[in-house]
Design a protein around this motif. Structure first.
Motif, mmCIF file in Angstrom:
data_model
loop_
_atom_site.group_PDB
_atom_site.id
_atom_site.type_symbol
_atom_site.label_atom_id
_atom_site.label_comp_id
_atom_site.label_asym_id
_atom_site.label_seq_id
_atom_site.Cartn_x
_atom_site.Cartn_y
_atom_site.Cartn_z
ATOM 1 N N VAL A 97 0.868 -1.348 0.003
ATOM 2 C CA VAL A 97 0.008 -0.127 0.012
ATOM 3 C C VAL A 97 0.999 1.053 0.141
ATOM 4 O O VAL A 97 1.801 1.276 0.959
ATOM 5 C CB VAL A 97 -0.916 -0.015 1.215
ATOM 6 N N LEU A 98 0.572 2.086 -1.032
ATOM 7 C CA LEU A 98 1.495 3.375 -1.120
ATOM 8 C C LEU A 98 0.975 4.643 -0.407
ATOM 9 O O LEU A 98 1.590 5.353 0.084
ATOM 10 C CB LEU A 98 1.726 3.633 -2.579
ATOM 11 N N CYS A 99 -0.426 4.641 -0.365
ATOM 12 C CA CYS A 99 -0.938 5.776 0.220
ATOM 13 C C CYS A 99 -2.235 5.117 0.753
ATOM 14 O O CYS A 99 -3.178 4.545 -0.114
ATOM 15 C CB CYS A 99 -1.284 6.920 -0.725
ATOM 16 N N ASN A 100 -2.835 5.618 2.068
ATOM 17 C CA ASN A 100 -3.966 4.974 2.595
ATOM 18 C C ASN A 100 -5.405 6.016 2.364
ATOM 19 O O ASN A 100 -6.290 5.652 2.633
ATOM 20 C CB ASN A 100 -3.637 4.782 4.016
ATOM 21 N N ASN A 101 -5.036 7.228 1.936
ATOM 22 C CA ASN A 101 -6.178 8.181 1.481
ATOM 23 C C ASN A 101 -6.000 8.696 0.101
ATOM 24 O O ASN A 101 -6.281 10.041 0.246
ATOM 25 C CB ASN A 101 -6.256 9.115 2.846
ATOM 26 N N CYS A 102 -5.656 7.928 -0.801
ATOM 27 C CA CYS A 102 -5.666 8.473 -2.168
ATOM 28 C C CYS A 102 -6.983 8.936 -2.700
ATOM 29 O O CYS A 102 -7.730 8.197 -2.568
ATOM 30 C CB CYS A 102 -4.666 7.675 -3.043
ATOM 31 N N SER A 103 -7.159 9.881 -3.295
ATOM 32 C CA SER A 103 -8.543 10.168 -3.935
ATOM 33 C C SER A 103 -8.395 10.127 -5.628
ATOM 34 O O SER A 103 -9.170 9.809 -6.325
ATOM 35 C CB SER A 103 -8.854 11.713 -3.685
ATOM 36 N N SER A 104 -7.054 10.336 -6.253
ATOM 37 C CA SER A 104 -6.703 10.358 -7.541
ATOM 38 C C SER A 104 -5.522 10.176 -7.820
ATOM 39 O O SER A 104 -4.691 10.790 -6.853
ATOM 40 C CB SER A 104 -7.391 11.389 -8.283
ATOM 41 N N PHE A 105 -4.910 9.773 -8.820
ATOM 42 C CA PHE A 105 -3.547 9.717 -9.327
ATOM 43 C C PHE A 105 -3.340 9.727 -10.795
ATOM 44 O O PHE A 105 -4.147 9.355 -11.702
ATOM 45 C CB PHE A 105 -3.044 8.561 -8.573
#
Length: 1345
Positions: free
Chosen positions: A619-627
């Protein structure tokens, strides 16, 4: 700028009890995640939905995941039927209304029915409040009842207050179409509810009314309008109500209108269908961002889904069904993108949608709006929809699109709601300007495909498409939805198929045009799947290959021509490798090319529904909304360099792919889920508007991130880190011009161009830099910005890391065009200046740029710049008008430019330094100096001879070496001025000796130099200078001043002084040396030059040179002197024995005091530490009480109760401070003071025997033995040894206890340490003692060691 994509579809068939039975109504139980259906046979079917996605993720089909559906018959009177139903949360039961007016409570768990009552005119609708406390019932007689879940009627009122009470409502047949048809919708907070109804007559006019919950009063009402059916739904957020106008009388399509709470119409939009179209159901999803409608057309029924943005309603999805299915739907009350549809025959279909960005990796926006695809290249213009550069028009609504950019060609495929497929070939983006504002019609592919529900449309190659179908491909004779339903009713185990479609274009494309005709499509391969597909992305490394993600996150690779390769964990040892798949389903998935260990490979990123961004199993980020991703070049097929992501906290991060591949993910990216926006941090960018999403990234030199706010407008930002990456990429590729333009555009420090690879490396590329930039204005800005600071290591260190230079720095500097070890500013500007002269054609601008490099140099080369201006001025004065003259600016312009760049006073002084008075006057006038100040001075200079003029100017400019040269050349008349200059500037004496050739003048210069050195108390150098000029008397005084009596008597010999004079001089020197505390030297002078033996021996005794005194006495046979030496030696020995004994006692006392102080401090520190453990649990008063309990011990504590535990060992700073205090107090040790402990240690160390004392002691021992006093010598040696060992042992013990937290009473004793020091190894340090004089006891100790 987003599209609504169908992610997955699941279906199941209900087993209806009777032939011809149909489903009519539905109700949802949110708490238990189940749905109820009421049938025409008065049966209630309960369908338990999966509670979570875990069954899907394990690959279990949706139909099997559903628990067994059960049916329960409702016992009603003959001819009675269910017409309304809703679920009561408080009762955990269904409230059922019938056509005859019966209200029946069906308890689901016990499967019991309870007849509550009956209403007149039949039940028309039932709706419970959002909190479940109330429910409303409308009747066919036009009455509105509001009841609690305990069946208490709060109030009853007429739906139409204006309806006369004597009007008889005909509802004899009990059919739903007659009487007073109405519908109810509650607002999300439950404070209001709305009704839509009216008397069923020919006019069909109805009113929308809003009622207050508590009082039942009519809050507002709309005008009478021709509403269509009972389509009414209040947005859960409460902003507006949605209803439908029936405009068939006007031969227009239905109009969806929105009302405010006050009953006024707010806005509307038409559905773009024929006038005969009707809308049966209208419902919002739970997030209020999607509006769905059940639309009945001539040939089919459809579920249409709209979204709203920028004051425009977009039709994002259209799902068609056969008319005989009479499809109905409902939104999942808790999942905003979950739609559940059902047909009359009992087929339940679940659709799961996801929002995806409409912007491709090439920053082209393809926004779906009904049958239109709005196309906008964002790299050319930031145009938010509904505006667009041009529009692709299809014959029906678009469900899914795919885009491919390959070999300067662009391909787009679209799957339409009628099951047809379209392919479009677009020209290169540079030619799209010709389509601005146009609507381009797109033709359908020629094929006999019948794909059914087709999802995840993806390009594998320019003529190969891949997608997922929910049906078998061999049933091509059935209609679209009929085939789907028939196949699903057959309950095949595998309902999902991976379809490969081959596209062939029979027509040649016209360059610069849009080609959509002549495309033929056929299925080239079909692969049966075990479960639903979550996503498909093309493999950027392998041609005609794609990664397919199944439910649960497992991934396999599909290759065209029926080649598949399962991804196994064993072939990828690296844990982060995305080939393992994802831990959970990730609807948003992308594959990029990375470069690792010299190998090109694919790396998969996935974002799941819980906002976790995955890279493989990590898991790279726990609260990502867009990438999204950034490429160094505009070609997205290249290796990706950075990941850009946004978080739920509205932060934008830019992460290097190298950090993901080679870094510690836990350490590097753990903080991304817990960043504090209040703290300044250059690792992220604060997004200014809450909820903004990342649409895409502009690659290459653009280096921009495109964001869209919730309001719909587009914003393009240039993150500093991304801009620096693009600049560095241009520098590495040698594109200096592009780098310069980016630096100027984004206001980056110009020093980045020089500092990234090192300024010595830049020197080699300076000529290429000047040639590429080829803009003298830009180069001038660059020159003015150069500074000695390395901005890569300072200003931009948080953004980028400096490169690893493989080149040897010594080789690098050696090849830097001979710049040597000059500063960065000097070397860079010199290189740029040479490049300007070599690569740029002569012009006034070039000359001004060269002047800038001279003025900005370090130090400024103002004289060289003024010389260039002098050349221009001479050309002007010559009056020649040739090409060379026109290639230079005017002298006045050049001078003003120079004055603008530097300090005018410095330019004026530089002009004086050229000894050009006219130029200096011009500079002074242009620098706005007061003529009263500079004109008299310049006129005075004109009257002087050239040498004196230059001397005067040099003095003003403090150029003393040049001034000396000029004044010497002026002649003997200025000799006195020359000497004054030398005396005022002593550093010029060496140069003066070189300039003067006359012997007399050289001697005068040397004597003046000697006087200066004598005044500076450099007596030896002064004596040498005096000797050079034969000034022996001054040399004599200089040697006497420095105490060199040997050279003094040598000079006396040069002066040929008589014996009397030398004897007198010797006596004076003896007295001086004795007074200065150097009696040994006085003794030598007395013996050698005064021949006074008694005086010499007396001086040696004073100096304690016992051996030498005894030698001289015996040499001259003077018994009286021998007796004097003996008496003095015995007296001295007695004194030393007494002092050593006293010193030994003092060492013991000081050590005992130190150990007591040390032990007390250790005990106190332990007590304080135990008290501090209670401070965290105590209140402030308790802390204060604890602090006061130790107030009397403040001499030993340097802390408060709130501080940390006092260190047992004082800090280095405290030690130094205490030592300084002791020295300032005269070495006194104050008992109880904070510095007592350190003072005792330092005092013990300071009691050691010095080297001089040991030398004197050794000499005295030898003299005593020679005088026959062996016993006294032996005694003195014993006492001295005991003192020295005791002092060393005490100092060592103190040092050891300073670093320990405890004092061992057995180990830390003086006797123990003395015993260790008496070992033979340690006794070698007592170099002054004699082994012969050791006592038997000492010898025994040393032998036993």
């Amino acid at each position: 700028m987003k599209n609504l994509k169908l992610s997955s579809q699941h279906s199941a068939q209900l087993d209806l009890q009777f032939e011809g039975e149909t489903l009519l109504l539905s109700a949802f139980d949110v708490e238990h995640n189940r749905i109820f259906f009421a049938s025409s046979g008065n049966a209630i079917y309960t369908l338990q939905l999966p509670l979570s996605q875990h069954l899907y993720e394990k690959g279990v089909p949706w139909s099997k995941a559903l628990l067994s559906s059960e049916a329960e018959q409702i016992d009603l009177e003959a001819g009675d039927s269910i017409v309304a139903m809703d679920y009561l949360i408080e009762r955990e039961a269904l409230m059922v209304g019938t056509s005859s007016g019966c209200l029946v409570l069906f308890i689901v768990d016990s499967r019991m029915t309870d007849h509550i009552g009956r209403v007149e005119g039949g039940v028309k609708s039932i709706a419970s409040s959002p909190d479940g406390a109330l429910f409303t019932v409308t009747t066919g007689s036009g009455q509105l009842l509001v009841m609690t879940h305990d069946w208490e009627v709060l109030y009853e009122t007429a739906l139409d207050p204006q309806l006369s009470s004597n009007v008889v409502v005909d509802d004899t047949d009990g059919s739903p179409g007659n009487g007073f048809p109405s519908s109810i919708s509650w607002r999300g907070d439950g404070k209001y509810f709305a009704t839509l109804g009216g008397v069923h007559d020919s006019s069909s006019l109805q009113k929308l009314r809003v009622w207050e919950r508590e009082s039942g009063m009519l809050h507002s009402a709309s005008d009478s309008k021709s509403f269509m059916g009972k389509s009414l739904d209040w947005m859960p957020s409460g902003a507006k109500l949605a209803a439908v106008y029936d405009r068939r009388a006007e031969n227009k399509c239905p109009l969806i209108v929105f009302f405010e709470k006050n009953g006024l119409e707010r806005s509307s939009f038409f559905i773009d269908e024929p006038a005969e179209t009707t809308i049966k159901i209208l419902k919002w999803n739970c997030n209020s961002d999607l509006l769905a409608a059940s639309v009945t057309c001539d040939r089919y029924d459809a579920i249409k889904i709209w979204s709203f943005s920028n004051y425009h309603w977009y039709l994002k999805q259209e799902i068609r069904y056969s008319k005989k299915d009479e499809v109905k739907f409902t939104w999942d009350p808790t999942k905003p993108l979950h739609l559940i549809c059902w047909t009359l025959s009992g087929m339940i279909i679940s659709y799961k949608f996801v929002w995806i960005t409409a912007v491709t990796e090439t920053t082209i926006a393809f926004v779906i709006d009904n049958s239109n695809v709005l196309v906008t290249p964002l790299s050319l213009t930031l145009m938010p929809p509904p505006m667009s550069l041009f529009n692709l028009k299809f014959h029906t609504a678009v469900q899914d699109i795919a885009f491919l950019s390959k070999s300067s060609k662009n391909y787009m495929a679209a799957y339409l709601s009628d099951g047809s497929l379209c392919a479009v070939e677009l020209p290169t983006m540079d030619l799209w300007d010709q389509f601005e504002g146009k609507e381009l019609g797109i033709e359908t592919c020629l094929s006999d495909l019948n794909l059914g529900t087709f999802m995840h449309l993806t390009w594998l190659d320019s003529h190969i498409l891949l997608g997922v179908s929910c049906r078998q491909t061999n049933n091509c004779s059935m209609s679209l939805r009929e085939d789907v339903l028939a196949h699903q009713q057959q309950k095949h185990a595998n309902n999902y198929y991976l379809q490969e479609i081959e596209l062939v274009c029979s027509e040649d494309s016209v360059p610069g045009s849009v080609c959509s005709s002549g495309w033929h499509a056929k299925i080239s391969n079909t692969l049966s799947l075990e479960g639903p597909v979550i996503g498909i992305v093309p493999n950027p490394v392998k041609r005609s290959s794609a990664f397919v993600q199944m439910n649960g996150g497992s991934i396999f690779e599909y290759t065209s021509n029926m080649k598949t390769m399962r991804v196994s964990a064993g072939s990828h040892p690296r844990e982060f490798d995305s080939a393992f798949g994802f831990p959970s389903s990730c609807p948003w998935m992308k594959a990029v090319v990375v470069h690792e260990n010299g190998i090109m490979k694919s790396l998969l990123f996935g974002l799941d529904d819980n906002d976790r961004l995955h890279v493989g199993k990590r898991v790279l980020c726990n609260n990502c909304s867009s990438f999204s991703f950034y490429y160094n070049t505009c070609a997205v097929t290249e290796v990706v360099s950075h990941l850009i992501l946004t978080t739920k906290q509205d932060l934008l991060f830019i992460i290097s792919i190298d950090d993901i591949l080679h870094g510690d993910l836990v350490v590097k990216f753990e903080s991304y889920s817990s960043q504090n926006q209040g703290e300044e941090n250059k690792e992220y960018v604060n997004i200014w508007e809450r909820g903004a999403k990342l649409l895409g990234v502009m690659h290459g030199d653009e280096a921009a991130a495109i964001l869209q706010t919730n309001r719909g407008n587009l914003e393009c930002i240039y993150p500093r880190k991304l801009v620096l990456v693009s600049i560095i990429n241009a520098l590495v590729q040698g594109r200096f011009r592009d780098a310069m333009l980016m630096v100027r555009r984004h206001r980056i420090d110009f020093n980045v161009i020089v500092d990234y690879c090192g300024w010595k490396t830049f020197l080699k590329s300076a000529a290429e830099f000047v040639s590429q930039v080829n803009n003298l204005g830009h180069i001038t800005d660059f020159v003015c910005s150069i500074k000695n600071e390395n901005v890569i290591n300072t200003l931009y260190k948080p953004y980028i890391s400096p490169p690893t230079l493989t080149e040897n720095p010594t080789k690098q500097s050696a090849g830097s065009q001979g710049f040597g070890t000059e500063s960065k500013i000097f070397s860079v500007l010199l290189a740029v200046r040479r490049a300007l002269e070599e690569r740029i054609q002569e012009s006034p601008a070039r000359e001004l740029c060269i002047l800038t490099t001279l003025a900005r140099s370090e130090p400024p080369a103002l004289e060289e710049a003024l010389n260039r201006i002098k050349v221009i001025r001479q050309l002007e004065l010559s009056g020649v008008d040739d090409g060379r003259r026109r290639s230079y600016p005017s002298a006045e312009e050049s001078l003003k430019h120079l004055l603008w760049l530097t300090d005018p006073e410095a330019v004026y002084e530089a002009a004086l330094g050229l000894y050009d008075l006219n130029l200096a006057a011009i500079v002074a006038l242009n620098s706005q100096k007061d003529p009263k100040e500079f004109l008299p001075f310049l006129k005075g200079l004109e009257n002087l001879s050239p040498s004196v003029l230059r001397y005067t100017i040099d003095l003003r400019l403090h150029r003393y070496e040049s001034a000396l040269k000029h004044i010497v050349s002026a002649g003997d008349a200025y000799y006195e001025d020359c000497m004054n200059l030398l005396k005022n500037n002593p550093e010029l004496f060496p140069l003066g000796l070189q300039l003067f050739t006359d012997h007399i003048k050289r001697r005068q210069v040397q004597e003046a130099w000697g006087d200066h050195l004598h005044a500076e108390k450099c007596f030896e150098d002064a004596a040498v200078a005096y000797l050079c000029c034969s000034s022996y008397q001054k040399a004599l005084r200089a040697y006497r001043a420095c105490g060199d009596w040997r050279d003094l008597f040598t000079v006396a010999g040069l002066l040929k002084l008589g014996k009397e004079e030398i004897h007198h001089l010797a006596n004076e020197l003896c007295e001086e040396f004795q007074a200065l505390g150097n009696p040994a030297e006085a003794a030598k002078i007395a013996l050698e030059y005064c021949s006074d033996v008694a005086r010499g021996v007396s001086y040696f005794i004073m100096a304690r040179e016992w051996e030498e005194a005894l030698r001289i006495a015996y040499m001259n046979g003077r018994e009286d002197l021998i007796s004097d030496v003996k008496d003095a030696a015995l007296e001295c020995a007695t004194t030393l024995i007494s002092e050593y004994k006293e010193g030994t006692e003092k060492v013991g006392k000081y050590l005992a005091r130190y150990l007591a102080v040390r032990q007390r401090r250790i005990v106190l520190a332990a007590r304080i530490q135990s008290e501090d453990r209670l401070v965290n649990d105590a209140d402030y008063d308790t802390v204060s009480e604890t602090s006061r309990s130790f107030s009397d011990m403040s001499a030993y504590t340097r802390r408060t109760a709130k501080d940390s535990v006092a260190s047992i060992s004082p800090s280095t700073a405290s030690k130094s401070r205490d030592m300084r205090r002791q020295r300032h107090k005269g070495g006194k040790i104050r008992a109880g003071s904070p510095g007592e402990e350190m003072a005792l240690v330092e005092h013990l160390k300071g009691m050691s025997l010095t080297a001089g004392a040991q030398r004197e002691l050794k000499s005295l021992l030898k003299a005593l033995v020679m005088l026959g006093k062996e016993e006294i010598a032996q005694q003195m040696q014993y006492v001295g040894e005991n003192f020295q060992l005791t002092q060393q042992a005490a100092a060592k013990l103190a040092e050891d206890t300073m670093t320990n937290e405890t004092v061992d009473e057995n180990a830390h004793t003086l006797e123990h340490y003395i015993k260790k020091l008496r070992a033979p190894l340690h006794l070698q340090a007592l170099c002054w003692q004699s082994k012969v004089l050791l006592s038997p006891l000492q010898g025994h100790r040393n032998i036993g060691g």
